[in-house]
Design an enzyme around this catalytic site. Structure first.
Site, PDB file in Angstrom:
ATOM      1  N   GLU A 133      43.828 -15.079  -2.454  1.00 52.61           N
ATOM      2  CA  GLU A 133      43.571 -13.710  -2.004  1.00 52.61           C
ATOM      3  C   GLU A 133      44.907 -12.989  -1.923  1.00 52.61           C
ATOM      4  O   GLU A 133      45.712 -13.256  -1.041  1.00 52.61           O
ATOM      5  CB  GLU A 133      42.873 -13.695  -0.645  1.00 52.61           C
ATOM      6  CG  GLU A 133      42.491 -12.288  -0.198  1.00 52.61           C
ATOM      7  CD  GLU A 133      41.810 -12.250   1.167  1.00 52.61           C
ATOM      8  OE1 GLU A 133      41.351 -11.156   1.548  1.00 52.61           O
ATOM      9  OE2 GLU A 133      41.747 -13.290   1.840  1.00 52.61           O
ATOM     10  N   HIS A 198      40.856  -5.574  -1.101  1.00 56.60           N
ATOM     11  CA  HIS A 198      41.958  -4.800  -0.532  1.00 56.60           C
ATOM     12  C   HIS A 198      42.337  -3.680  -1.513  1.00 56.60           C
ATOM     13  O   HIS A 198      43.478  -3.567  -1.959  1.00 56.60           O
ATOM     14  CB  HIS A 198      43.156  -5.710  -0.243  1.00 56.60           C
ATOM     15  CG  HIS A 198      42.885  -6.711   0.834  1.00 56.60           C
ATOM     16  ND1 HIS A 198      43.143  -6.459   2.169  1.00 56.60           N
ATOM     17  CD2 HIS A 198      42.365  -7.955   0.798  1.00 56.60           C
ATOM     18  CE1 HIS A 198      42.794  -7.508   2.893  1.00 56.60           C
ATOM     19  NE2 HIS A 198      42.304  -8.433   2.079  1.00 56.60           N
ATOM     20  N   HIS A 219      34.891  -9.496   0.669  1.00 56.17           N
ATOM     21  CA  HIS A 219      34.515  -8.941   1.989  1.00 56.17           C
ATOM     22  C   HIS A 219      34.199  -7.436   1.934  1.00 56.17           C
ATOM     23  O   HIS A 219      34.980  -6.593   2.350  1.00 56.17           O
ATOM     24  CB  HIS A 219      35.504  -9.278   3.091  1.00 56.17           C
ATOM     25  CG  HIS A 219      36.966  -9.106   2.805  1.00 56.17           C
ATOM     26  ND1 HIS A 219      37.511  -7.968   2.266  1.00 56.17           N
ATOM     27  CD2 HIS A 219      38.003  -9.938   3.042  1.00 56.17           C
ATOM     28  CE1 HIS A 219      38.823  -8.110   2.163  1.00 56.17           C
ATOM     29  NE2 HIS A 219      39.146  -9.299   2.631  1.00 56.17           N
ATOM     30  N   ASP A 281      35.294 -15.909   6.261  1.00 54.91           N
ATOM     31  CA  ASP A 281      36.664 -15.379   6.226  1.00 54.91           C
ATOM     32  C   ASP A 281      37.423 -15.887   7.453  1.00 54.91           C
ATOM     33  O   ASP A 281      38.278 -15.192   8.015  1.00 54.91           O
ATOM     34  CB  ASP A 281      36.676 -13.843   6.191  1.00 54.91           C
ATOM     35  CG  ASP A 281      38.043 -13.266   5.810  1.00 54.91           C
ATOM     36  OD1 ASP A 281      38.881 -14.015   5.257  1.00 54.91           O
ATOM     37  OD2 ASP A 281      38.296 -12.082   6.093  1.00 54.91           O
TER      38      ASP A 281
END
Length: 396
Positions: A133, A198, A219, A281
């Site tokens: 990530e 992100h 997410h 997460d």
């Protein structure tokens, strides 16, 4: 592999589409031999009484950073094994260990440690590939990612990282960054899941990203653009793109904190259980109590505080990962989002297994698949875990 047969009786077997009340499940040699609505005559099998509980596939966690006081960025085999053991207690039988934005050396170390830990992981949730990530994320949407490591995709770097091993099965990045589209195509060429994360991308950039390999959303809603205005004109963001691109899969942190009930319901209503995976997460404080903790590695992580059932940056400006376990995700979807139990379980088992590329051997209770099985009660409290047919001992 032990070849003994086991016969699970007096349980309600959950498939991706229904519940088989008082069904029978037979395992042999770590695999499922039969699933039946009626009793199966198997005189040579050891009988296991489920005690009227639900018999479910083990949970599959696509995105997890740590738990039990350990984090995958600690860079030790002991940390990997401890995280796998902690989450197994709560019903996770397969997980995708996840890193954070870091320097290249740390990514290479995470890969090497993953390989070593995978060989030793006999009793914890099984590892289903490594998820990187970052560090290729949008600075404005970094969340708790350490800004000093954030950078644009670097072909020489990511090619070197991926050439070092084949254990990386997923990489999350912001697809609007310079170099991100060639990166997505490269990941696709290697059979690696490219996920948008992100990100400040607008819909048009997300559509192009999807065409270039980014087929999954990391997410959903967290650290992600929604509708924005630029010079008075409105633009749809990554969230809207996830809804509009039918084949795009998504994951949500269903801890009951990151997303309120209306958003959980909206994701379920639009994307459905076949395109939505539940993820923890989770960071190192998962399965532990409130207090101070560290997000990322012990040597270079950032301080966080755990309160209100979530990890936060010390100034409380952003969430810093969840402290959820997989059973909590299913409870949240059933109790807060009012999702039927069968579909909530599907989002924690069959769907993430398909996204992770491991559905051929786990994620559902089907003849021939691994006997990754859990028992839980009406409150979704896990009592028993089987990993490939072997009952895992309870932690003392």
């Amino acid at each position: 592999m032990e070849q003994k047969k086991y016969k699970i009786v007096n349980g309600h077997i959950i498939t991706p589409y229904r519940v088989i009340r008082n069904g029978t499940l037979i395992t042999e040699g770590g695999r499922i031999l039969a699933v039946s609505e009626r009793d199966v005559d198997m005189p040579d099998a050891v009988v296991i009484d489920a005690g009227g509980q639900y018999v479910s596939p083990g949970f599959v966690d696509l995105h997890v950073h740590g738990g039990g006081g350990h984090d995958f960025m600690d860079g030790t085999v002991e940390a990997f094994l401890a995280v796998a053991s902690k989450h197994r207690e709560f019903g996770t039988t397969s997980m995708v260990p996840t890193t954070l934005s870091s320097d290249k050396a740390s990514l290479l170390r995470a890969i090497a440690v993953y390989e070593a830990a995978d060989k030793q992981n006999a009793t914890g949730a099984r590892f289903a590939g490594l998820h990187l990530e970052g560090p290729y994320v949008a600075m404005n949407q970094r969340g708790a990612q350490d800004p000093k490591y954030i950078r644009n995709p670097d072909a020489a770097e990511y090619m070197e990282v991926l050439a070092s091993s084949n254990v990386v099965t997923r990489w999350s990045a912001a697809p609007e960054l310079p170099g991100a589209l060639p990166f997505g195509r490269y990941l696709r060429s290697k059979g690696i899941l490219a996920a948008a994360a992100h990100t400040d991308a607008i819909y048009e950039e997300m559509l192009e990203a999807y065409e270039n390999g980014y087929t999954h959303i990391t997410h959903m809603y967290s650290a992600m653009s929604g509708v924005t205005r630029r010079n008075a004109f409105r633009y749809a963001g990554a969230v809207e793109a996830a809804y509009l691109i039918d084949e795009m899969t998504v994951e949500i942190i269903a801890d009951g904190v990151h997303l309120p009930a209306p958003l959980l319901k909206l994701v379920y209503k639009i994307k459905g259980p076949g395109k939505t995976a539940l993820i923890t997460d989770a960071m190192r404080a998962a399965g532990m109590g409130p207090g101070e903790s560290i997000l990322g590695g012990l040597d270079n992580g950032i301080p966080v505080i755990v309160e209100d059932g979530v990890a936060k940056l010390p100034d409380r400006s952003s969430f810093a990962g969840s402290v959820a376990t997989a059973d909590q995700l299913v409870r949240t979807m059933v109790n807060m989002a009012e999702v039927p139990l069968v579909e909530a379980v599907r989002m924690a088992t069959a769907t993430p297994a398909a996204i992770a590329g491991i559905a051929s051997h786990t994620g559902s209770l089907v003849e021939g698949k691994d006997a990754d099985i859990i028992f839980f009660d009406e409150q979704i409290r896990v009592s028993t875990v089987f990993l490939k047919g072997t009952q895992a001992a309870k932690e003392q």
